[in-house]
Design a protein around this motif. Sequence first.
Motif, mmCIF file in Angstrom:
data_model
loop_
_atom_site.group_PDB
_atom_site.id
_atom_site.type_symbol
_atom_site.label_atom_id
_atom_site.label_comp_id
_atom_site.label_asym_id
_atom_site.label_seq_id
_atom_site.Cartn_x
_atom_site.Cartn_y
_atom_site.Cartn_z
ATOM 1 N N ASP A 181 0.851 -1.197 0.000
ATOM 2 C CA ASP A 181 0.000 0.000 0.000
ATOM 3 C C ASP A 181 0.887 1.248 0.000
ATOM 4 O O ASP A 181 1.688 1.452 0.920
ATOM 5 C CB ASP A 181 -0.884 -0.016 1.249
ATOM 6 C CG ASP A 181 -1.846 1.175 1.276
ATOM 7 O OD1 ASP A 181 -1.793 2.016 0.353
ATOM 8 O OD2 ASP A 181 -2.637 1.261 2.227
ATOM 9 N N PRO A 182 0.793 2.104 -1.047
ATOM 10 C CA PRO A 182 1.665 3.302 -1.136
ATOM 11 C C PRO A 182 1.552 4.227 0.065
ATOM 12 O O PRO A 182 2.526 4.903 0.427
ATOM 13 C CB PRO A 182 1.168 3.997 -2.408
ATOM 14 C CG PRO A 182 0.490 2.936 -3.198
ATOM 15 C CD PRO A 182 -0.106 1.992 -2.199
ATOM 16 N N SER A 183 0.377 4.271 0.694
ATOM 17 C CA SER A 183 0.186 5.193 1.817
ATOM 18 C C SER A 183 0.993 4.789 3.037
ATOM 19 O O SER A 183 1.111 5.571 3.993
ATOM 20 C CB SER A 183 -1.303 5.264 2.180
ATOM 21 O OG SER A 183 -1.782 4.000 2.633
ATOM 22 N N ARG A 184 1.576 3.586 3.018
ATOM 23 C CA ARG A 184 2.378 3.135 4.154
ATOM 24 C C ARG A 184 3.779 3.737 4.146
ATOM 25 O O ARG A 184 4.494 3.678 5.148
ATOM 26 C CB ARG A 184 2.468 1.603 4.162
ATOM 27 C CG ARG A 184 1.114 0.924 4.368
ATOM 28 C CD ARG A 184 1.217 -0.592 4.231
ATOM 29 N NE ARG A 184 2.075 -1.161 5.272
ATOM 30 C CZ ARG A 184 2.344 -2.459 5.380
ATOM 31 N NH1 ARG A 184 1.809 -3.323 4.512
ATOM 32 N NH2 ARG A 184 3.112 -2.902 6.344
ATOM 33 N N ASN A 234 5.821 7.139 3.948
ATOM 34 C CA ASN A 234 5.590 8.576 4.117
ATOM 35 C C ASN A 234 6.887 9.307 4.455
ATOM 36 O O ASN A 234 7.796 8.742 5.049
ATOM 37 C CB ASN A 234 4.590 8.828 5.255
ATOM 38 C CG ASN A 234 3.200 8.307 4.931
ATOM 39 O OD1 ASN A 234 2.613 8.720 3.947
ATOM 40 N ND2 ASN A 234 2.689 7.395 5.766
ATOM 41 N N GLU A 283 6.224 14.467 7.410
ATOM 42 C CA GLU A 283 5.695 15.778 7.070
ATOM 43 C C GLU A 283 5.481 16.654 8.297
ATOM 44 O O GLU A 283 5.602 17.879 8.235
ATOM 45 C CB GLU A 283 4.379 15.621 6.293
ATOM 46 C CG GLU A 283 4.589 14.969 4.923
ATOM 47 C CD GLU A 283 3.304 14.919 4.106
ATOM 48 O OE1 GLU A 283 2.398 15.731 4.391
ATOM 49 O OE2 GLU A 283 3.223 14.084 3.196
#
Length: 373
Positions: A145-148, A150, A153
């Motif tokens: 999952d790309p959202s994993r 980060n 930020e």
Amino acid sequence: MSRLTAYTFEETLEKNQECLKKQKEAVKYRLKKLAARQSEITKKSSVIRESIIRKYQEIQTVLDEDLRMTLSYLEMEERAAVSALDGLMEKNCSLIQEIEQDLARLTVAMDQADTQTDTMSFFSYSEHQDMEAVDKVIDLLNKTDPSRVNLDEAKAEQIISLTNNMLLLICSQTPLFKKLIKSYSSEVSLDPGTAHPKLIISPEGDSATYTDTWQELPDLPDRFDTTLNVISLQGFSFGRHYWEIDVTGKTYWELGVTYPTIPRKGTNEDCWLGRGDESWCVEFFDGEYTAWHGGVPHQLPFTKRFCRIGVLCSFPAGLVTFLEADNMTPLFSFCAGTFSDCLHLALCPGHDHNGTNAKPIVICNAPSHTSDL
């Protein structure tokens, strides 16, 4: 002439000659002292200048190093995130290759199917394989999952906030020149007894406004009767002094400093600020700025209509400087040498020019921090 008289006369000449020699030596000694003082000031100024340059360079070095470290941290995190995504993409590519190989085998198997039994056996096998493939894909999609992946930020926002605070701090401390000049601020009030009868002086003595009506005022010796001038009640004879004058919305004005001996009566040109040796001024007229002293004009290379003008006079340095006060932009400086009298702030708000120059000229008094340094 008797011998006694001749002797006395010769003795007098010798005494006068000796006196003149001593005076000459005293003046030569003073000249030597002045030259030494000049050399001392030049050297001291050079040392101060080099010290200031070094401090600015040290500040720049600290900022450059902090920038390098901050960017290095961000780049390191970026590389780690990109590397992690590369690994996940590689797993997806590997699974795509496996699926493509299975598709190719299935295509061959379908082409080679000759009997119904074999076909049924094939479809049974294919359904089993499909379930394994589906499970494998779902498992991979969950793990990649790309959202994993980060960037930090929140930390980046904190860095931006800290750098913004640093910028605000630096801006609050700069230009240093502005803080230095403002430390010489001296409170003054205009002397209504010197104001031309067509000038209205505020009760606080901090502004002058032109009126077309000639006011019935006592014809005092100190009052200007032709030029629209007014000078400050206070005069200064030592130290350094700074004032800011608000000229917002005006199309014509003159301001500067003057000796109290400036002519005040009649049409003599010396009554105008800067036209005689008694005063120094900057004039704004018809969109142009001109510095005046001794009747000599100095055209200034500015076209912007400034809102606030600073006036600095320094008795130790024999200096009169005019500045655009908001950004401390130097407009013109007079190296006046040694002042021979006390100095007063002098203003001329000018005629109203059919309403285009009706605004008052205002002294922006600051708390007095007059320095004698």
